[in-house]
Scaffold this motif. Structure first.
Motif, mmCIF file in Angstrom:
data_model
loop_
_atom_site.group_PDB
_atom_site.id
_atom_site.type_symbol
_atom_site.label_atom_id
_atom_site.label_comp_id
_atom_site.label_asym_id
_atom_site.label_seq_id
_atom_site.Cartn_x
_atom_site.Cartn_y
_atom_site.Cartn_z
ATOM 1 N N GLY A 98 0.829 -1.198 0.000
ATOM 2 C CA GLY A 98 0.000 0.000 0.000
ATOM 3 C C GLY A 98 0.859 1.241 0.000
ATOM 4 N N LYS A 99 0.201 2.372 0.017
ATOM 5 C CA LYS A 99 0.882 3.661 0.133
ATOM 6 C C LYS A 99 0.198 4.436 1.248
ATOM 7 C CE LYS A 99 2.576 4.301 -4.560
ATOM 8 N NZ LYS A 99 2.575 5.200 -5.734
ATOM 9 N N SER A 100 0.995 5.052 2.095
ATOM 10 C CA SER A 100 0.454 5.805 3.212
ATOM 11 C C SER A 100 1.552 6.665 3.806
ATOM 12 C CB SER A 100 -0.073 4.846 4.280
ATOM 13 O OG SER A 100 -0.531 5.557 5.408
ATOM 14 N N ASP A 101 1.151 7.723 4.480
ATOM 15 C CA ASP A 101 2.123 8.498 5.241
ATOM 16 C C ASP A 101 1.832 8.396 6.734
ATOM 17 O OD1 ASP A 101 -0.153 9.992 5.403
ATOM 18 O OD2 ASP A 101 0.718 11.846 4.667
ATOM 19 N N ALA A 102 0.943 7.462 7.090
ATOM 20 C CA ALA A 102 0.540 7.319 8.487
ATOM 21 C C ALA A 102 0.902 5.939 9.023
ATOM 22 C CB ALA A 102 -0.961 7.544 8.617
ATOM 23 N N LEU A 103 1.278 5.902 10.279
ATOM 24 C CA LEU A 103 1.529 4.660 10.989
ATOM 25 C C LEU A 103 0.452 4.516 12.055
ATOM 26 C CD1 LEU A 103 5.377 4.919 11.412
ATOM 27 C CD2 LEU A 103 4.143 3.289 9.989
ATOM 28 N N PRO A 104 0.140 3.340 12.515
ATOM 29 C CA PRO A 104 0.755 2.061 12.210
ATOM 30 C C PRO A 104 0.264 1.480 10.890
ATOM 31 C CG PRO A 104 -1.019 1.736 13.769
ATOM 32 C CD PRO A 104 -0.918 3.227 13.520
ATOM 33 N N LEU A 105 1.003 0.486 10.398
ATOM 34 C CA LEU A 105 0.571 -0.279 9.234
ATOM 35 C C LEU A 105 -0.307 -1.413 9.756
ATOM 36 C CD1 LEU A 105 3.956 -0.558 7.295
ATOM 37 C CD2 LEU A 105 2.155 1.152 7.024
ATOM 38 N N ILE A 106 -1.473 -1.562 9.169
ATOM 39 C CA ILE A 106 -2.408 -2.592 9.641
ATOM 40 C C ILE A 106 -2.557 -3.651 8.554
ATOM 41 C CG2 ILE A 106 -4.770 -3.068 10.370
ATOM 42 C CD1 ILE A 106 -4.803 -0.213 11.513
ATOM 43 N N VAL A 107 -2.260 -4.890 8.934
ATOM 44 C CA VAL A 107 -2.361 -6.031 8.019
ATOM 45 C C VAL A 107 -3.179 -7.094 8.725
ATOM 46 C CG1 VAL A 107 -1.060 -7.802 6.794
ATOM 47 C CG2 VAL A 107 -0.123 -5.501 6.981
ATOM 48 N N ARG A 108 -4.192 -7.575 8.067
ATOM 49 C CA ARG A 108 -5.056 -8.589 8.657
ATOM 50 C C ARG A 108 -4.655 -9.977 8.149
ATOM 51 N NH1 ARG A 108 -7.668 -4.703 10.480
ATOM 52 N NH2 ARG A 108 -9.407 -3.453 9.935
ATOM 53 N N VAL A 109 -4.454 -10.877 9.104
ATOM 54 C CA VAL A 109 -4.148 -12.271 8.785
ATOM 55 C C VAL A 109 -5.418 -13.063 9.056
ATOM 56 C CG1 VAL A 109 -2.729 -14.274 9.349
ATOM 57 C CG2 VAL A 109 -1.728 -11.982 9.417
ATOM 58 N N PRO A 110 -5.922 -13.804 8.066
ATOM 59 C CA PRO A 110 -7.151 -14.580 8.281
ATOM 60 C C PRO A 110 -7.011 -15.554 9.452
ATOM 61 C CG PRO A 110 -6.510 -14.604 5.964
ATOM 62 C CD PRO A 110 -5.389 -13.973 6.724
ATOM 63 N N ALA A 111 -8.042 -15.633 10.282
ATOM 64 C CA ALA A 111 -8.020 -16.525 11.441
ATOM 65 C C ALA A 111 -7.745 -17.967 11.031
ATOM 66 C CB ALA A 111 -9.332 -16.428 12.207
ATOM 67 N N SER A 112 -8.195 -18.355 9.851
ATOM 68 C CA SER A 112 -7.968 -19.726 9.379
ATOM 69 C C SER A 112 -6.491 -20.019 9.170
ATOM 70 C CB SER A 112 -8.740 -19.968 8.085
ATOM 71 O OG SER A 112 -8.296 -19.065 7.082
ATOM 72 N N SER A 113 -5.651 -18.976 9.078
ATOM 73 C CA SER A 113 -4.216 -19.168 8.898
ATOM 74 C C SER A 113 -3.515 -19.562 10.188
ATOM 75 C CB SER A 113 -3.575 -17.883 8.362
ATOM 76 O OG SER A 113 -4.092 -17.572 7.099
ATOM 77 N N VAL A 114 -4.158 -19.328 11.313
ATOM 78 C CA VAL A 114 -3.550 -19.620 12.610
ATOM 79 C C VAL A 114 -3.968 -21.025 13.013
ATOM 80 C CG1 VAL A 114 -3.184 -18.800 14.955
ATOM 81 C CG2 VAL A 114 -3.770 -17.182 13.159
ATOM 82 N N ALA A 115 -3.392 -21.995 12.351
ATOM 83 C CA ALA A 115 -3.805 -23.381 12.581
ATOM 84 C C ALA A 115 -2.772 -24.170 13.375
ATOM 85 C CB ALA A 115 -4.058 -24.069 11.239
ATOM 86 N N THR A 116 -1.582 -23.637 13.520
ATOM 87 C CA THR A 116 -0.531 -24.364 14.234
ATOM 88 C C THR A 116 0.141 -23.432 15.228
ATOM 89 O OG1 THR A 116 1.224 -23.772 12.688
ATOM 90 C CG2 THR A 116 -0.087 -25.732 12.151
ATOM 91 N N ASP A 117 1.039 -23.988 15.984
ATOM 92 C CA ASP A 117 1.807 -23.186 16.941
ATOM 93 C C ASP A 117 3.161 -22.792 16.356
ATOM 94 O OD1 ASP A 117 -0.230 -23.368 18.761
ATOM 95 O OD2 ASP A 117 0.624 -25.062 19.846
ATOM 96 N N SER A 118 3.235 -22.653 15.067
ATOM 97 C CA SER A 118 4.488 -22.276 14.407
ATOM 98 C C SER A 118 4.665 -20.765 14.436
ATOM 99 C CB SER A 118 4.493 -22.754 12.956
ATOM 100 O OG SER A 118 4.416 -24.155 12.915
ATOM 101 N N PRO A 119 5.897 -20.299 14.625
ATOM 102 C CA PRO A 119 6.127 -18.850 14.638
ATOM 103 C C PRO A 119 5.877 -18.230 13.270
ATOM 104 C CG PRO A 119 8.212 -20.033 14.714
ATOM 105 C CD PRO A 119 7.127 -21.057 14.815
ATOM 106 N N TRP A 120 5.543 -16.966 13.295
ATOM 107 C CA TRP A 120 5.378 -16.194 12.064
ATOM 108 C C TRP A 120 6.652 -15.412 11.809
ATOM 109 C CZ3 TRP A 120 0.065 -13.320 12.833
ATOM 110 C CH2 TRP A 120 -0.970 -14.253 12.786
#
Length: 96
Positions: free
Chosen positions: A34-56
């Motif tokens: 994206g393009k922005s001059d404001a922080l924070p950067l917000i990125v949504r990770v789908p809940a279905s992606s959190v299926a294991t206890d593996s680090p991101w």
């Protein structure tokens, strides 16, 4: 949410794209640009992606400019390893 702390008197370059990529076990969970001059950067990770206890692995690339010298813009890359545990009630994490 990536709460990136820039140096004093600095801001994101609104003309340069930022990108954030989140992977786990070599699989891309989400990638946003994206393009922005404001922080924070917000990125949504789908809940279905959190299926294991593996680090991101979270990688962010962006450019910031100084307020005192508009001609000075600096490209930056940051990476984090974030421990993740499946389950629980957390709906949002903030990386600083």
């Amino acid at each position: 949410m990536l709460d990136i702390q820039l140096p004093p008197n600095a801001h994101l370059n609104h003309e340069a794209p930022w990108s954030v990529r989140v992977t786990s076990n070599g699989t891309t969970l989400v990638q946003r640009t994206g393009k922005s001059d404001a922080l924070p950067l917000i990125v949504r990770v789908p809940a279905s992606s959190v299926a294991t206890d593996s680090p991101w692995e979270v990688a962010a690339a962006f450019a910031y400019c100084t307020d005192t010298d508009r001609g000075l813009c600096i490209p930056k890359k940051l990476t984090w390893t974030v421990p993740v545990r499946a389950g629980g009630d957390a709906l949002r994490i903030t990386i600083r």
